[in-house]
Design a protein around this motif. Structure first.
Motif, PDB file in Angstrom:
ATOM      1  N   LEU A 113       0.835  -1.198   0.000  1.00  0.00           N
ATOM      2  CA  LEU A 113       0.000   0.000   0.000  1.00  0.00           C
ATOM      3  C   LEU A 113       0.871   1.250   0.000  1.00  0.00           C
ATOM      4  O   LEU A 113       0.562   2.233  -0.690  1.00  0.00           O
ATOM      5  CB  LEU A 113      -0.916  -0.013   1.218  1.00  0.00           C
ATOM      6  CG  LEU A 113      -1.874   1.173   1.372  1.00  0.00           C
ATOM      7  CD1 LEU A 113      -2.811   1.269   0.174  1.00  0.00           C
ATOM      8  CD2 LEU A 113      -2.682   1.033   2.666  1.00  0.00           C
ATOM      9  N   LEU A 114       1.953   1.224   0.764  1.00  0.00           N
ATOM     10  CA  LEU A 114       2.867   2.367   0.804  1.00  0.00           C
ATOM     11  C   LEU A 114       3.490   2.614  -0.563  1.00  0.00           C
ATOM     12  O   LEU A 114       3.536   3.752  -1.037  1.00  0.00           O
ATOM     13  CB  LEU A 114       3.957   2.115   1.847  1.00  0.00           C
ATOM     14  CG  LEU A 114       5.083   3.149   1.932  1.00  0.00           C
ATOM     15  CD1 LEU A 114       4.528   4.524   2.298  1.00  0.00           C
ATOM     16  CD2 LEU A 114       6.143   2.709   2.940  1.00  0.00           C
ATOM     17  N   ASP A 124       2.340   1.719  -3.541  1.00  0.00           N
ATOM     18  CA  ASP A 124       1.326   2.200  -4.480  1.00  0.00           C
ATOM     19  C   ASP A 124       0.984   3.663  -4.214  1.00  0.00           C
ATOM     20  O   ASP A 124       0.812   4.454  -5.161  1.00  0.00           O
ATOM     21  CB  ASP A 124       0.061   1.350  -4.375  1.00  0.00           C
ATOM     22  CG  ASP A 124       0.274  -0.084  -4.848  1.00  0.00           C
ATOM     23  OD1 ASP A 124       1.299  -0.326  -5.517  1.00  0.00           O
ATOM     24  OD2 ASP A 124      -0.566  -0.948  -4.523  1.00  0.00           O
ATOM     25  N   THR A 125       0.879   4.037  -2.941  1.00  0.00           N
ATOM     26  CA  THR A 125       0.546   5.420  -2.582  1.00  0.00           C
ATOM     27  C   THR A 125       1.622   6.387  -3.065  1.00  0.00           C
ATOM     28  O   THR A 125       1.313   7.446  -3.641  1.00  0.00           O
ATOM     29  CB  THR A 125       0.384   5.556  -1.055  1.00  0.00           C
ATOM     30  OG1 THR A 125      -0.672   4.697  -0.609  1.00  0.00           O
ATOM     31  CG2 THR A 125       0.060   6.988  -0.665  1.00  0.00           C
ATOM     32  N   LEU A 126       2.881   6.030  -2.861  1.00  0.00           N
ATOM     33  CA  LEU A 126       3.977   6.916  -3.277  1.00  0.00           C
ATOM     34  C   LEU A 126       4.103   6.976  -4.795  1.00  0.00           C
ATOM     35  O   LEU A 126       4.425   8.038  -5.352  1.00  0.00           O
ATOM     36  CB  LEU A 126       5.285   6.449  -2.649  1.00  0.00           C
ATOM     37  CG  LEU A 126       5.352   6.496  -1.115  1.00  0.00           C
ATOM     38  CD1 LEU A 126       6.752   6.181  -0.630  1.00  0.00           C
ATOM     39  CD2 LEU A 126       4.915   7.867  -0.594  1.00  0.00           C
ATOM     40  N   GLU A 170       1.638   6.730  -6.944  1.00  0.00           N
ATOM     41  CA  GLU A 170       0.560   7.623  -7.391  1.00  0.00           C
ATOM     42  C   GLU A 170       0.889   9.073  -7.094  1.00  0.00           C
ATOM     43  O   GLU A 170       0.605   9.978  -7.899  1.00  0.00           O
ATOM     44  CB  GLU A 170      -0.758   7.232  -6.711  1.00  0.00           C
ATOM     45  CG  GLU A 170      -1.300   5.883  -7.142  1.00  0.00           C
ATOM     46  CD  GLU A 170      -2.553   5.504  -6.379  1.00  0.00           C
ATOM     47  OE1 GLU A 170      -3.040   6.349  -5.590  1.00  0.00           O
ATOM     48  OE2 GLU A 170      -3.042   4.365  -6.546  1.00  0.00           O
ATOM     49  N   LEU A 171       1.490   9.313  -5.945  1.00  0.00           N
ATOM     50  CA  LEU A 171       1.860  10.674  -5.561  1.00  0.00           C
ATOM     51  C   LEU A 171       2.911  11.241  -6.512  1.00  0.00           C
ATOM     52  O   LEU A 171       2.828  12.404  -6.933  1.00  0.00           O
ATOM     53  CB  LEU A 171       2.393  10.670  -4.129  1.00  0.00           C
ATOM     54  CG  LEU A 171       2.670  12.033  -3.478  1.00  0.00           C
ATOM     55  CD1 LEU A 171       1.369  12.816  -3.321  1.00  0.00           C
ATOM     56  CD2 LEU A 171       3.332  11.860  -2.122  1.00  0.00           C
ATOM     57  N   ALA A 208       0.241  12.490   2.674  1.00  0.00           N
ATOM     58  CA  ALA A 208      -0.087  11.185   2.101  1.00  0.00           C
ATOM     59  C   ALA A 208       0.392  10.046   2.998  1.00  0.00           C
ATOM     60  O   ALA A 208      -0.295   9.028   3.162  1.00  0.00           O
ATOM     61  CB  ALA A 208       0.539  11.059   0.711  1.00  0.00           C
ATOM     62  N   TYR A 209       1.549  10.214   3.609  1.00  0.00           N
ATOM     63  CA  TYR A 209       2.141   9.161   4.435  1.00  0.00           C
ATOM     64  C   TYR A 209       1.382   8.979   5.756  1.00  0.00           C
ATOM     65  O   TYR A 209       1.269   7.866   6.276  1.00  0.00           O
ATOM     66  CB  TYR A 209       3.607   9.494   4.717  1.00  0.00           C
ATOM     67  CG  TYR A 209       4.380   8.418   5.442  1.00  0.00           C
ATOM     68  CD1 TYR A 209       5.109   7.464   4.734  1.00  0.00           C
ATOM     69  CD2 TYR A 209       4.405   8.372   6.829  1.00  0.00           C
ATOM     70  CE1 TYR A 209       5.828   6.487   5.405  1.00  0.00           C
ATOM     71  CE2 TYR A 209       5.117   7.397   7.510  1.00  0.00           C
ATOM     72  CZ  TYR A 209       5.825   6.449   6.793  1.00  0.00           C
ATOM     73  OH  TYR A 209       6.545   5.485   7.463  1.00  0.00           O
ATOM     74  N   GLU A 225      -5.125   8.277   6.282  1.00  0.00           N
ATOM     75  CA  GLU A 225      -5.707   6.968   6.028  1.00  0.00           C
ATOM     76  C   GLU A 225      -5.423   6.590   4.572  1.00  0.00           C
ATOM     77  O   GLU A 225      -5.435   7.453   3.700  1.00  0.00           O
ATOM     78  CB  GLU A 225      -7.234   7.008   6.244  1.00  0.00           C
ATOM     79  CG  GLU A 225      -7.658   7.277   7.675  1.00  0.00           C
ATOM     80  CD  GLU A 225      -7.671   6.011   8.525  1.00  0.00           C
ATOM     81  OE1 GLU A 225      -7.217   4.951   8.018  1.00  0.00           O
ATOM     82  OE2 GLU A 225      -8.099   6.074   9.673  1.00  0.00           O
ATOM     83  N   LEU A 281      -2.735   4.586   5.354  1.00  0.00           N
ATOM     84  CA  LEU A 281      -1.393   4.260   5.838  1.00  0.00           C
ATOM     85  C   LEU A 281      -1.233   4.568   7.325  1.00  0.00           C
ATOM     86  O   LEU A 281      -0.788   3.746   8.100  1.00  0.00           O
ATOM     87  CB  LEU A 281      -0.336   5.031   5.034  1.00  0.00           C
ATOM     88  CG  LEU A 281      -0.015   4.495   3.635  1.00  0.00           C
ATOM     89  CD1 LEU A 281       0.936   5.435   2.920  1.00  0.00           C
ATOM     90  CD2 LEU A 281       0.604   3.103   3.723  1.00  0.00           C
TER      91      LEU A 281
END
Length: 583
Positions: free
Chosen positions: A432-433, A435-437, A439-440, A458-459, A462, A464
Motif C-alpha cells: 500500500l505504501l 502504491d501510494t507513493l 501515485e503521488l 499522504a504518508y 488513512e 497508511l
C-alpha cells in the motif's frame, strides 16, 4: 375416487397445518424460555465481576514483612497481597510530576501504545509509531491517543525502592525487568495472566483489580502463548461477559481490591487478573521478578529489614532509555526449565550436541540444518561451564545471569519489532505504501514536484497512518538533490524500491505478513467482532475455538480506553455448549 383423493388431500393439509402450528408454538416457547434464561443468568452481558460477589480474600499489610513470610505465605502459595502505602516512601511518589519528568528525564525514550480500542494500529510519538520521548509524551498524553507501556529507563531507578521483604536472599537476586505505565486514566486490560511475579506500585490515580487463581484455567478459557510461557489471554470480553457461550465462567471465584496512590500489589506469576485505571493521571511501576523455588532464611539473618533503592539490585534486563529495549524476554528459570524437560529420562542427566539440536528442532521449531547445528555449538560453548562438551543441570545452575542474557540474544535475536526503532516499518503495509507513493509521484510529475508537506500528508493519512517522523526521514532520503521537492526524474523505480526495502520487514520470505505480537493493533473491538462472528456461525467454546494471538512472555497489563458495550447478537444455548463439552 376423486372424493377419496380429495378427502386424503384435506387430511394431509390439516396434518401439515397442525404440525406448523405446533412447530411455531414450540419456537415461540423456546424463544421465551431463552429470554427467561438470559434474565436469570447473573452477570450475563455485564462487566466482569457481576456474575457473583468477590469471595477470595486478599491480605493487606501496612508494615514491612520479612522475606520468609512473603515467600512462604504468598509467593509459594501464589496468593496476591497488598502493601498499603509502601510506594509513598519512594522519591518518585513526590518527585514524578509532569514538570519534573519533562525537565529531568525528558530526553529519555519510552515505548507507547494506543489507548482507544481499534482507533489505529499504533500510537504516534515524536520518534514514530510506538516510540516517544518523555518530554513530548507528558506535553501531549492527556489530549492524544497514547500511553506509556515501557521498560523503565535506568536513570529513573534512583527514584524507586524495592520492598523490604525482597532485600536479601534469593528474592534479591530474582529481578527480571522493571516497567513503567503512564496514562490519562480511563483504561482497562483484558483478562490475562503474566509469566513473571510482579509488585505493581501505583504512584498516581487508582486501579481496580480483579484477581483469579490459576487453578481456574479451564473456567477462564485460557489461551496459552507458548509451551514454556505462563503468559496468555482469555478470550472473554471483560466489558460484556457472555455467560451463555462461556458458561464455565459462572463458577469462577475471584478477589477484588482497590489500589490507591502509594499502594503496591503483589501479582503472582500465572495469576489471572483484569485491571481498570481511573484518574486523569495514572502512573505505575511494575517490578517483575522470576519464579523463585526456594528461600534461604539464613541468608537474611542479621540484615536490616529496610527498603533499598533499585540501583542496588541486579536487574536481568536493563534499558538505558535509548536504543533497543529488551521488554518481554525470558529469564534463567525459563531456559533451565526448557533444558530440564529435554534431559534423558534414563542415565546421566546431561545433553550432548545431538540433544541440543533435537531441543532446537522440537521446542524452538527450527529445522535440522547447518545453522541449527552451529547454534547448538554456540549454546554449548556458552553454558558448558566445566568444559566436558556435555550440558548438565550442574552447568545450568552454575551459569551466571550474563550467560543467560547472551543465550537469550543467541536464541531470540538481538531485537524484535516492538522493542526497536523498526516497529513502524513492520506495521505499515509495504504494498500500500509503494502504491501510494507511486501515485503521488505520478501526480507531481510537473516541474513543481512533490513537496514535503504533500508527501507527509499522504504518508500520515488513512489508510497508511504512518508518523510525521518517518515521513520526514523517507522524504529526505528520496529528495536526493535537497531542493525540498521530490521529482519523478530523481526517483526511479529502482531507487524507490531500495528506500522502501526496510518496510518489507513486516513480511516473511514468502511475501506474507508476519504474525508478530501486536503487528495489528486492532484493539478489543476486533476481538469482540470475532467473538460475535463465532457465535453467529455456531462455533463452540473452549481453547480449540478460542485461538488468539498471545503476547509472548512479557507482562500484559496493557490497558486500553473503556468503550461502550457492544451490541447484542444471537447466542448459543447451554444445551449446545454442554453437548460440545461431552464431545
Amino acid at each position: 375416487m376423486w372424493r377419496e383423493k380429495g378427502a386424503a388431500r384435506m387430511a394431509t393439509f390439516r396434518y401439515v397445518l397442525t404440525l406448523v402450528i405446533c412447530i411455531c408454538g414450540s419456537v415461540a416457547a423456546v424463544a421465551a424460555a431463552g429470554s427467561a434464561t438470559d434474565a436469570t443468568i447473573a452477570g450475563h452481558r455485564q462487566p466482569l465481576g457481576n456474575h457473583r460477589p468477590a469471595e477470595v480474600k486478599i491480605d493487606e499489610f501496612s508494615e514491612p514483612i520479612t522475606g520468609d513470610v512473603f515467600f512462604n505465605d504468598y509467593i509459594k502459595l501464589q496468593k496476591p497481597v497488598v502493601f498499603r502505602g509502601f510506594a509513598k516512601k519512594w522519591p518518585a511518589f513526590s518527585r514524578w510530576t509532569d514538570a519534573t519528568l519533562a525537565e529531568e528525564y525528558g530526553s529519555l525514550q519510552v515505548k507507547i501504545e494506543p489507548k482507544k480500542d481499534g482507533s489505529s494500529f499504533g500510537a504516534e510519538g515524536i520518534l514514530g509509531i510506538g516510540r516517544d520521548t518523555i518530554e513530548n509524551f507528558v506535553s501531549s498524553y492527556k489530549a492524544r491517543n497514547k500511553y506509556i507501556v515501557s521498560e523503565l529507563p535506568t536513570p529513573m531507578y534512583k527514584d524507586v525502592l524495592i520492598h523490604e521483604s525482597m532485600g536479601c536472599g534469593e528474592l534479591s537476586r530474582s529481578l527480571v525487568e522493571v516497567d513503567l505505565w503512564v496514562s490519562s486514566g480511563g483504561t482497562r486490560s483484558r483478562l490475562h495472566r503474566d509469566a513473571f511475579n510482579a509488585v505493581n506500585c501505583l504512584l498516581s490515580g487508582t486501579k481496580a483489580w480483579y484477581m483469579i487463581d490459576n487453578n481456574q484455567t479451564d473456567n477462564v478459557y485460557f489461551v496459552a502463548s507458548g509451551k514454556y510461557e505462563m503468559g496468555g489471554l482469555s478470550p472473554i470480553n471483560v466489558d460484556s461477559v457472555n455467560l451463555k457461550r462461556f458458561s464455565r465462567f459462572r463458577d469462577v471465584k475471584y478477589g477484588y481490591v482497590d489500589i490507591e496512590a502509594g499502594d503496591c500489589l503483589f501479582i503472582p506469576g500465572g495469576h489471572y487478573h483484569q485491571v481498570k485505571s481511573t484518574g486523569d493521571r495514572n502512573i505505575a511501576v511494575s517490578v517483575l521478578f522470576g519464579r523463585v523455588d526456594k528461600f534461604s532464611k539464613q541468608q537474611c539473618e542479621g540484615k536490616p529489614l529496610v527498603a533499598r533503592p533499585l540501583t542496588e539490585f541486579d536487574v536481568l534486563w536493563r534499558w538505558a532509555g535509548t536504543g533497543i529495549m529488551d521488554m518481554g524476554r525470558g529469564d534463567d528459570y525459563f531456559f533451565k526449565q526448557m533444558f530440564r524437560d529435554n534431559m534423558p529420562s534414563k542415565g546421566k542427566q546431561e545433553l550432548s550436541m545431538t540433544g541440543l539440536v533435537t531441543l532446537l528442532v522440537n521446542d524452538m521449531g527450527m529445522e535440522r540444518t547447518t545453522f541449527t547445528k552451529q547454534m547448538a555449538k554456540e549454546m554449548m560453548k556458552l553454558l558448558d561451564v566445566d568444559g566436558d562438551n556435555k550440558l548438565s543441570m550442574t552447568d545450568l545452575e552454575n551459569a551466571d545471569r550474563q550467560l543467560y542474557r547472551n543465550l537469550s540474544f543467541l536464541i531470540e535475536g538481538e531485537s524484535d519489532l516492538q522493542n526497536g526503532y523498526e516497529f513502524e516499518l513492520g506495521l505499515l503495509d509495504y504494498h500500500l505504501l509503494r502504491d501510494t507513493l507511486e501515485e503521488l509521484l505520478m501526480a507531481g510529475e510537473s516541474e513543481e514536484g512533490v513537496s514535503k508537506e504533500d508527501f507527509t500528508t499522504a504518508y500520515t493519512a488513512e489508510p497508511l497512518k504512518g508518523s510525521v517522523y518517518r515521513a520526514g526521514k523517507l522524504f529526505s532520503a528520496l529528495d536526493s538533490n535537497g531542493d525540498g521537492k521530490i521529482h519523478s526524474s530523481e526517483v526511479s523505480a529502482e531507487i524507490l524500491e531500495r528506500h522502501l526495502e526496510p518496510y518489507e520487514i513486516g513480511y516473511d520470505e514468502g511475501g506474507e505478513r508476519r504474525d508478530t505480537d501486536r503487528m495489528d493493533e486492532r484493539g478489543d473491538d476486533a476481538d469482540r467482532a470475532e467473538e460475535n462472528e463465532g457465535e453467529e456461525n455456531g462455533e463452540g467454546e473452549g481453547e480449540e475455538n478460542s485461538e488468539g494471538e498471545g503476547e509472548g512472555d512479557e507482562q500484559m497489563d496493557g490497558e486500553e480506553e473503556l468503550s461502550e458495550e457492544p451490541e447484542e447478537e444471537e447466542e448459543e444455548g447451554d444445551d449446545q455448549e454442554g453437548r460440545r463439552d461431552e464431545l
